[in-house]
Design a protein around this motif. Structure first.
Motif, PDB file in Angstrom:
ATOM      1  N   GLN A 762     -24.110  19.017 -60.750  1.00 19.42           N
ATOM      2  CA  GLN A 762     -23.571  20.088 -61.526  1.00 19.42           C
ATOM      3  C   GLN A 762     -24.279  20.551 -62.738  1.00 19.42           C
ATOM      4  O   GLN A 762     -24.239  21.601 -63.274  1.00 19.42           O
ATOM      5  CB  GLN A 762     -22.145  19.272 -61.982  1.00 19.42           C
ATOM      6  CG  GLN A 762     -21.266  18.927 -60.375  1.00 19.42           C
ATOM      7  CD  GLN A 762     -19.799  18.520 -60.942  1.00 19.42           C
ATOM      8  OE1 GLN A 762     -18.971  18.912 -61.638  1.00 19.42           O
ATOM      9  NE2 GLN A 762     -19.922  17.053 -60.684  1.00 19.42           N
ATOM     10  N   ALA A 763     -24.690  19.371 -63.492  1.00 17.09           N
ATOM     11  CA  ALA A 763     -25.315  19.424 -64.822  1.00 17.09           C
ATOM     12  C   ALA A 763     -26.608  20.429 -64.726  1.00 17.09           C
ATOM     13  O   ALA A 763     -26.861  21.145 -65.505  1.00 17.09           O
ATOM     14  CB  ALA A 763     -25.628  18.301 -65.368  1.00 17.09           C
ATOM     15  N   ALA A 764     -27.224  20.446 -63.703  1.00 22.19           N
ATOM     16  CA  ALA A 764     -28.305  21.064 -63.310  1.00 22.19           C
ATOM     17  C   ALA A 764     -28.246  22.712 -62.809  1.00 22.19           C
ATOM     18  O   ALA A 764     -28.993  23.328 -62.660  1.00 22.19           O
ATOM     19  CB  ALA A 764     -29.471  20.239 -62.291  1.00 22.19           C
ATOM     20  N   SER A 765     -27.114  22.915 -62.692  1.00 14.41           N
ATOM     21  CA  SER A 765     -26.640  24.328 -62.051  1.00 14.41           C
ATOM     22  C   SER A 765     -26.102  25.274 -63.114  1.00 14.41           C
ATOM     23  O   SER A 765     -25.184  24.908 -63.944  1.00 14.41           O
ATOM     24  CB  SER A 765     -25.577  24.165 -60.859  1.00 14.41           C
ATOM     25  OG  SER A 765     -24.867  25.463 -60.694  1.00 14.41           O
ATOM     26  N   GLN A 770     -22.302  25.244 -67.232  1.00 17.79           N
ATOM     27  CA  GLN A 770     -22.243  25.717 -68.555  1.00 17.79           C
ATOM     28  C   GLN A 770     -21.733  24.752 -69.407  1.00 17.79           C
ATOM     29  O   GLN A 770     -20.977  23.687 -68.969  1.00 17.79           O
ATOM     30  CB  GLN A 770     -21.692  27.007 -68.342  1.00 17.79           C
ATOM     31  CG  GLN A 770     -22.200  28.154 -67.603  1.00 17.79           C
ATOM     32  CD  GLN A 770     -23.531  28.681 -68.277  1.00 17.79           C
ATOM     33  OE1 GLN A 770     -23.689  28.827 -69.422  1.00 17.79           O
ATOM     34  NE2 GLN A 770     -24.646  28.944 -67.205  1.00 17.79           N
ATOM     35  N   LEU A 771     -22.093  25.069 -70.796  1.00 17.93           N
ATOM     36  CA  LEU A 771     -21.583  23.797 -71.709  1.00 17.93           C
ATOM     37  C   LEU A 771     -20.028  23.421 -71.774  1.00 17.93           C
ATOM     38  O   LEU A 771     -19.951  22.330 -71.763  1.00 17.93           O
ATOM     39  CB  LEU A 771     -21.888  24.179 -73.049  1.00 17.93           C
ATOM     40  CG  LEU A 771     -23.199  24.050 -73.706  1.00 17.93           C
ATOM     41  CD1 LEU A 771     -23.503  24.276 -75.031  1.00 17.93           C
ATOM     42  CD2 LEU A 771     -23.340  22.501 -73.709  1.00 17.93           C
ATOM     43  N   PRO A 772     -19.088  24.361 -71.430  1.00 16.08           N
ATOM     44  CA  PRO A 772     -17.882  23.713 -71.256  1.00 16.08           C
ATOM     45  C   PRO A 772     -17.774  22.752 -70.085  1.00 16.08           C
ATOM     46  O   PRO A 772     -16.976  21.773 -70.242  1.00 16.08           O
ATOM     47  CB  PRO A 772     -16.953  25.003 -70.946  1.00 16.08           C
ATOM     48  CG  PRO A 772     -17.712  26.198 -71.474  1.00 16.08           C
ATOM     49  CD  PRO A 772     -19.027  25.737 -71.272  1.00 16.08           C
ATOM     50  N   GLN A 773     -18.258  23.056 -68.938  1.00 15.14           N
ATOM     51  CA  GLN A 773     -18.391  22.207 -67.940  1.00 15.14           C
ATOM     52  C   GLN A 773     -19.203  20.904 -68.231  1.00 15.14           C
ATOM     53  O   GLN A 773     -18.875  19.674 -67.922  1.00 15.14           O
ATOM     54  CB  GLN A 773     -19.017  22.633 -66.635  1.00 15.14           C
ATOM     55  CG  GLN A 773     -18.020  23.786 -66.063  1.00 15.14           C
ATOM     56  CD  GLN A 773     -18.453  25.193 -66.696  1.00 15.14           C
ATOM     57  OE1 GLN A 773     -19.114  25.262 -67.410  1.00 15.14           O
ATOM     58  NE2 GLN A 773     -17.938  26.217 -66.040  1.00 15.14           N
TER      59      GLN A 773
END
Length: 880
Positions: A762-765, A770-773
């Motif tokens: 998720q963090a690499a996508s 995006q920052l909220p996620q």
């Protein structure tokens, strides 16, 4: 100017230790509220030291001193000075026994250096300077001693008590406690000391050495991981056999142990006889580890085992020599991995990391030679330059000497320096003495920072049948170094005729039986080489096998690159030609009008790769991977990361739309019907299949979506499950993405290593990260700030892989990273310092980005109580 600026340590100021320690007797009393460490040192004055009357100075960090005794007589506070970071005794005899008792609190040790607690067990990490967090000691690698270690703990809570060497005594104590004593017969520096105490499951096996000795192999893991040990154990046995066959190195102790630890700053540690591993680098099963993880584990197990000789039996004199053990051992594990799988694919993987990340390091503010001249904090020098470029330097020696002479050189090195702490010069000298080659100029590779640039031009004299190759080298300036000398560079090449046939490389007109490939040796600022008997203008295949860690500038046309992709007999250069072509196409579209055409021949070449089943499918899988955004940024001046991302996505979507039917056929052709296997062929099939699936999801293909959902839910292995999840996460099918993420989490929520993969995907996508996620992930119940793997899987993946989001023009990504670095600096400075790296290249980017990156660095710089680790990185980044 900061009043607490760290001290710079210089190689030129090295002095031998004033005192040597022959034997160390340790007794650990482990309790829930802390640990009492009893240390008895057999010390003598060093006859080689010029400091004849020097005081005894022992290093310490975060220790509470309870008592000091000299030759059995307890000293009063007036007899010594406890400076906090040093214990100093002004007057000592020529030879004596020193006993020190210290109290430490492992349960509160968030730095994960020295002795600390992880998941309820005690464990250690002493490299580079962690032993001083356990007891007062001359904490430097050139002080080598024999260790005897007794560990005492509650038997119910800590039934397993481990340390270096062989188990020589054990027994019961009062109050439900017990002890085990370990003795290591080989002298070692204190950075190789290890201790583990916990409630662990033991997995056992044996290995018979070439001399007929049976070695007891043991792995210790938490009970929930008992079924994830087989691959690492098999990898260990393959490593032991390979090291005997290729290097003649037989294991020396009666027992070899591996322990898996969840909270670990590094990947693994080669402590003598007791390797401690980050759990992610040793635990694997078909259901929980991808193909890449299986391969990574095999390589890391091999690397740590190979250290038994290249690092333990022969160790570093000082930390400036770190590449002596790390570069050599990375080269050895790379050879091993190549022998276990596809040599070409392994070379591509190594060079991809080197060109993307190490070349960036060479061109950045933290650039340093393979043997640094100075440092502030040694933890910051566990770098790609030390490891990967250091391995390339060893590989070049191998290229220059050939396999037979290199083996003679390594044999001489191990025999000459067994039990010693030595330097890179000693290593090179052994190679010289064994081969008769003069490597004086080659030593510049250890002394000069930066990546050499080779500017290559050519001309063809059709009338004389002579092809001339002109090669000029220069090394860009780096912090503290300019006007560098030419280096000794092995340059492998071939020439191809118009039908793709290799041409003989005749350096003289009358030469017979000329080879189709040569390794030229560059030693001057410029060279011109002439090849005779050439009937037509050839296509040059330059720097084959990536024979040296250099940049090559040559004006290849797109026609030549397409030709090399199809005809070059060197698999690496085939891949490289494809990468160069894709880079050229993507770069041409950065900032171009939306209606600018994508090179049609790129589609044709990729169609040929996908459809030709006669090609090496492992190589095809690599050739289908477009150059990464990180590599494209590294090649750019005034980089605009979002614009690069858009251009790369545009090319990817164009390829996927143009090749849609071929991608579906490729996916179906590579479906597997048998059992899961970890073979090069099976790995290539899965890689091709998942690449095709990812491309189909990029264009939101409905059939691709159905294939991805079906694969995700029916996969019998983590490679396919994660391949489908990644494809869905990077698609516009938001509902399917969210459902898959939730299903994945619910299935693996009890497995920390798998959840790290869930965080990372998720963090690499750019769609899911995006920052909220990202902020939501940091608040997730499974996230743990104390666990370096969790931090790397979210913060590290966002800043290092999700580049379009990290480089958001509003600067929010930079602010986010600065905030997390400051937070981590208070608890784990090593991890904080490594996370700063994406900001350190601020000068690489266009002004609208670089100014905000610099401002984020300045905010970190101004933090109160900034650690030495982070201070050095930030200070050099802003000043460089």
């Amino acid at each position: 100017m900061r009043s607490n600026q760290p001290q710079t340590i210089y190689l030129s100021e090295y002095q031998v230790p004033a005192y040597l320690v022959d034997h160390v007797d340790l007794r650990f009393e482990l309790f829930e509220e802390g640990a009492r460490v009893h240390s008895t040192l057999s010390v003598r004055r060093n006859p080689d030291s010029r400091a004849a009357s020097a005081p005894l100075e022992l290093d310490g960090d975060s220790l509470r001193l309870e008592s000091v005794a000299l030759d059995g007589a307890e000293l009063s506070a007036a007899d010594y000075e406890d400076r906090g970071d040093q214990l100093v005794i002004a007057s000592v005899p020529e030879q004596f026994e020193l006993s020190v008792v210290t109290w430490i609190e492992p349960q509160n040790n968030t730095r994960l250096e020295g002795l600390y607690k992880s998941s309820g067990m005690f464990c250690t990490q002493c490299e580079a300077e962690g032993f001083r967090c356990i007891t007062f000691f001359p904490d430097r690698p050139d002080v080598m001693a024999r260790f005897r270690t007794r560990i005492e703990a509650d038997k119910a809570s800590y039934p397993v008590l481990l340390s270096n060497g062989n188990d020589v005594d054990r027994g019961e104590l009062e109050g439900g406690r017990h002890f085990v004593t370990w003795e290591d017969p080989f002298p070692k520096p204190c950075y190789l000391f290890a201790l583990v105490a916990g409630d662990l499951v033991e997995k056992r096996d044996t290995f018979r050495t070439c001399s007929g000795r049976d070695i007891d192999l043991r792995m210790y893991v938490e009970p929930r991981n008992a079924e994830k040990c087989d691959h690492a154990m098999d990898s260990l046995k393959r490593s032991m056999s390979w090291d005997e066959e290729v290097y003649g190195r037989e294991y020396d102790l009666d027992i070899f142990m591996i322990v898996a630890v969840d909270d670990f700053n590094m990947g693994a540690m080669e402590n003598k006889g007791l390797n401690i591993f980050n759990s992610s680098c040793v635990l694997a099963s078909q259901d929980t580890a991808t193909d890449a993880a299986f391969q990574r584990i095999e390589a890391i197990v091999a690397h740590e085992y190979f250290h038994n000789w290249s690092g333990n039996r022969v160790t570093c004199r000082d930390w400036f020599q770190l590449s002596l053990k790390e570069g050599f051992t990375v080269f050895r594990d790379s050879q091993f991995s190549a022998d276990m799988g596809s040599p070409t694919v392994k070379r591509i993987e190594d060079v991809t990391l080197l060109r993307t990340a190490q070349f960036a390091e060479d061109a950045g503010p933290m650039a340093h030679p393979v043997r640094p001249a100075s440092y502030m904090e040694i933890s910051n020098f566990y770098t790609l330059t030390i490891y990967e470029k250091g391995a390339e330097v060893v590989r070049m020696i191998h290229n220059l000497l050939g396999p037979e002479m290199f083996r003679k050189g390594s044999d001489l090195y191990f025999e000459r320096h067994d039990g010693q702490a030595v330097t890179t010069d000693d290593f090179v000298r052994a190679m010289e003495d064994a081969s008769g080659r003069d490597l004086t100029q080659f030593r510049l590779w250890y002394e000069q920072a930066g990546t050499p640039v080779l500017n290559v031009s050519d001309e063809f004299d059709a009338e004389q049948g002579v092809y001339r190759l002109n090669i000029a080298q220069h090394i860009p300036d780096t912090p503290g170094q300019s006007n560098k000398k030419p280096q000794h560079i092995p340059f492998a090449l071939g020439l191809l005729g118009s039908r793709g046939e290799p041409l003989p490389l005749k350096l003289e007109a009358g030469e017979e039986n000329a080879p189709a490939e040569r390794v030229l040796e560059l030693t001057e600022a410029s060279h011109t080489f002439e090849f005779h008997g050439i009937g037509e203008r050839p296509v040059p295949s330059l720097l084959r096998h990536f024979s040296a860690p250099v940049r090559v500038n040559y004006p290849w046309s797109r026609e030549q690159l397409l030709f090399l992709m199809s005809h070059d007999p060197d698999g690496f250069n085939r891949w490289d030609a494809g990468q160069r072509l894709a880079v050229d196409v993507i770069q041409s579209l950065v900032g171009a009008p939306k209606d600018a055409a994508v090179e049609p021949r790129l589609v044709t070449s990729y169609r040929h790769l996908i459809c030709d089943s006669s090609l090496d499918q492992a190589l095809v899988a690599k050739m289908l991977q477009l150059p990464s955004e990180a590599y494209l940024i590294e090649l750019a001046d005034n980089a605009d990361a979002p614009a690069i991302h858009r251009a790369r996505e545009r090319v990817l979507k164009h390829l996927a739309i143009s090749l849609r039917d071929e991608l579906v056929a490729c996916y179906r052709r590579n479906l597997e019907s048998g059992d899961y296997e970890i073979t090069p062929e099976a790995i290539a099939r899965r890689s091709l299949r998942n690449t095709a699936l990812a491309w189909l999801l990029v264009i939101n293909d409905e059939e691709g979506r159905e294939l991805a959902v079906r694969q995700f839910r029916s996969a019998d292995n983590m490679t396919d499950r994660m391949g489908a999840l990644r494809a869905l996460v990077n698609s516009d099918y938001e509902e399917d993405r969210n459902l898959a993420l939730e299903e994945f989490y619910q299935q693996f929520r009890e497995d920390p290593q798998v959840i790290e993969q869930w965080f990372s995907v998720q963090a690499a996508s750019d769609r899911a990260g995006q920052l909220p996620q990202i902020h939501a992930l940091l608040e997730h119940p499974a996230f743990d700030w104390k666990n370096p793997n969790k931090v790397r899987s979210v913060v590290g993946a966002f800043a290092g892989q999700n580049l379009s989001a990290f480089h958001n023009p509003d600067g929010s990504g930079y602010d986010f990273l600065a905030e997390q670095v400051c937070r981590l600096d208070d608890s784990n400075p090593q991890i904080a310092a490594r996370l700063v790296t994406p900001l350190t290249r601020w000068r690489k980017f266009a002004p609208e980005y670089s100014e905000q990156m610099k401002a984020a660095l300045e905010r970190i710089r101004d933090k109160d109580g900034l650690s030495r680790d982070v201070y050095e990185v930030v200070h050099k980044s802003l000043a460089g």
